[in-house]
Design an enzyme around this catalytic site. Structure first.
Site, short mmCIF file in Angstrom:
data_model
loop_
_atom_site.label_atom_id
_atom_site.label_comp_id
_atom_site.label_asym_id
_atom_site.label_seq_id
_atom_site.Cartn_x
_atom_site.Cartn_y
_atom_site.Cartn_z
N GLN A 96 0.86 -1.01 0.01
CA GLN A 96 0.06 -0.04 -0.09
C GLN A 96 0.85 1.46 0.06
OE1 GLN A 96 -1.43 0.44 4.53
NE2 GLN A 96 -1.81 -1.48 3.90
N HIS A 98 0.22 5.67 0.89
CA HIS A 98 -0.76 6.54 1.46
C HIS A 98 -0.38 7.84 0.62
CE1 HIS A 98 -1.45 3.69 4.42
NE2 HIS A 98 -0.51 3.98 5.11
N HIS A 275 4.73 -0.03 0.76
CA HIS A 275 5.55 -0.72 2.08
C HIS A 275 4.26 -1.82 2.35
CE1 HIS A 275 2.33 2.44 3.75
NE2 HIS A 275 2.34 1.43 4.72
N ARG A 294 -4.08 0.41 -2.58
CA ARG A 294 -3.31 -0.68 -2.58
C ARG A 294 -2.81 -0.83 -3.64
NH1 ARG A 294 -8.10 -0.71 0.43
NH2 ARG A 294 -7.79 -1.46 2.77
#
Length: 427
Positions: A96, A98, A275, A294
């Site tokens: 994933q 962010h 990560h 994802r």
């Protein structure tokens, strides 16, 4: 101060014993993955002695200045800017990434305008916040974080090509290796990543063939562990393929740094960092958001175009986070994010030191405190609050300063506040 009741969230990758064993309660038998301590609307903590229907979010909303302080509100709005979790991974989480804050705001606004339901499986942005985070290892903690140097990743794919020699799958790994040898780093990483994440049946078949080839050429079916870096990376392919067969994220793992944190080591994860947590128990702290894009190792929705816009395609060393000691002797973990910092309070009583000095709680705005071993008593100008193993508390800004008086058996506890303190240089 408020003693808190917190939600434990079950996910398939969670542990049936780790969180319960840490905090001293009877296991539920379910895969308990995360305990949330904070005011996130999806699972806000609740004051134990509060009225029915009150939670930490509504308590803060009733008097944000008292709860958060003016500086926190000026920086982050009238909401608790961080979320503390106890995280237990018994199997790998998804790959994933962010978003940056501006991306999160724009993405949330666009999905709201388009009428995408908050619970829709293809929804990317659950809120308008970014989600930088850190993990502090309580046990050995395995993870993937950030891109390797393209040349190092290419060497792994070339080694895999040799193991697959003569098969159709070798064509895929050879292509990826060639893309990673492109001189421009950003171009090399983005092209190789896109080849894998957008790959069709040939990539899916290559995942399974690669795991089988590595197993066939490794002692007892696995690459030696611990061992050379390449062996650890290839062993990870076997492990991930067992959990997520045919998933392109298995091969993407070879492009990422393989991280093994020892207990008490910490790692921080900025926006754009690809990560995955693989296994272990830790204390996780993040900006209060649930925005995740994802990139594999999941049956859930993957928005490939948005993912490719969000990933930062540059190699970097593993962003380990070393503790700093404040002028007051506090052990602080300060990632380069203004929303949070973590304090570890680890004090043992002994014959030589039967009455240790109280530990000042680092506090810039509101603080939350969690005890994982032993006990302490929080002492503020407004009163005292004892906390035993497994208990947590919310300390409003208006009640600072707080001191932690160590219990008879010593204590291991964690406190989170904003990163707006005088020594942070942030905000």
């Amino acid at each position: 101060m408020y003693l808190l009741s917190n939600t434990v969230r079950d996910y398939a990758w969670g542990s049936t014993t780790a969180i319960a064993g840490l905090l001293g309660y009877e296991p539920s038998g379910r895969p308990e993955a995360e305990m949330w301590i904070g005011a996130h609307p999806d699972a806000s903590s609740k004051p134990v002695d509060g009225p029915d229907g009150e939670n930490l979010a509504s308590l803060i909303a009733a008097d944000p200045i008292r709860a958060l302080g003016a500086r926190s509100i000026e920086s982050f709005g009238a909401r608790l800017p961080y979320l503390l979790k106890v995280l237990a991974a018994a199997s790998p989480l998804s790959l994933q990434v962010h978003p940056r804050l501006d991306q999160a705001k724009a993405g949330f606004r666009a999905e709201e305008a388009a009428g995408v339901a908050p619970s829709a499986p293809h929804r990317n942005y659950k809120d308008d916040n970014h989600k930088p985070e850190m993990i502090f290892a309580l046990t050995r903690f395995e993870a993937l974080s950030g891109f390797r140097r393209p040349a190092a990743a290419a060497a792994l794919f070339e080694r895999l090509t040799a193991l697959l020699a003569g098969s159709d799958a070798a064509e895929v790994t050879e292509q990826v290796a060639e893309l990673l040898r492109v001189p421009d780093e950003t171009e090399a990483l983005s092209a190789a990543f896109a080849r894998l994440i957008t790959g069709g049946q040939d990539v899916r078949e290559c995942v399974d063939a690669s795991a089988a080839a590595i197993s066939a050429h490794s002692p007892a079916g696995r690459a030696a562990r611990p061992g050379p870096e390449q062996d650890a990376a290839l062993a990870t392919v076997v492990d991930l393929a067992a959990a997520y067969p045919s998933d392109p994220g298995v091969l993407i793992s070879l492009m990422l740094n393989r991280v093994s944190l020892a207990p008490s080591e910490a790692l921080y994860l900025p926006a754009g960092n690809v990560h995955a947590y693989l296994e272990g128990l830790g204390i996780e702290v993040m900006a209060s958001s649930d925005n995740v894009l994802r990139g594999g190792l999941t049956p859930k929705h993957i928005d490939i175009p948005e993912l490719l816009r969000t990933v930062v395609f540059e190699s970097a060393g593993v962003p380990l986070l070393a503790p700093q000691e404040s002028e007051l002797g506090q052990e602080l973990y300060r990632p380069p994010f203004a929303e949070f910092q973590l304090q570890r309070i680890d004090v043992a009583r002994s014959v030589d030191d039967p009455t240790p000095e109280p530990v000042p709680i680092a506090q810039a705005g509101a603080a939350v405190v969690l005890v994982v071993r032993g006990s302490l008593t929080l002492d503020t100008p407004k009163g005292d609050l004892p906390l035993a193993r497994g208990e947590s508390a919310f300390v409003p800004d208006a009640e600072a300063p707080a001191l932690a008086h160590v219990g008879a058996e010593g204590v291991l506890a964690f406190a989170v506040t904003t990163g707006l303190g005088p020594e942070s240089g942030l905000g």
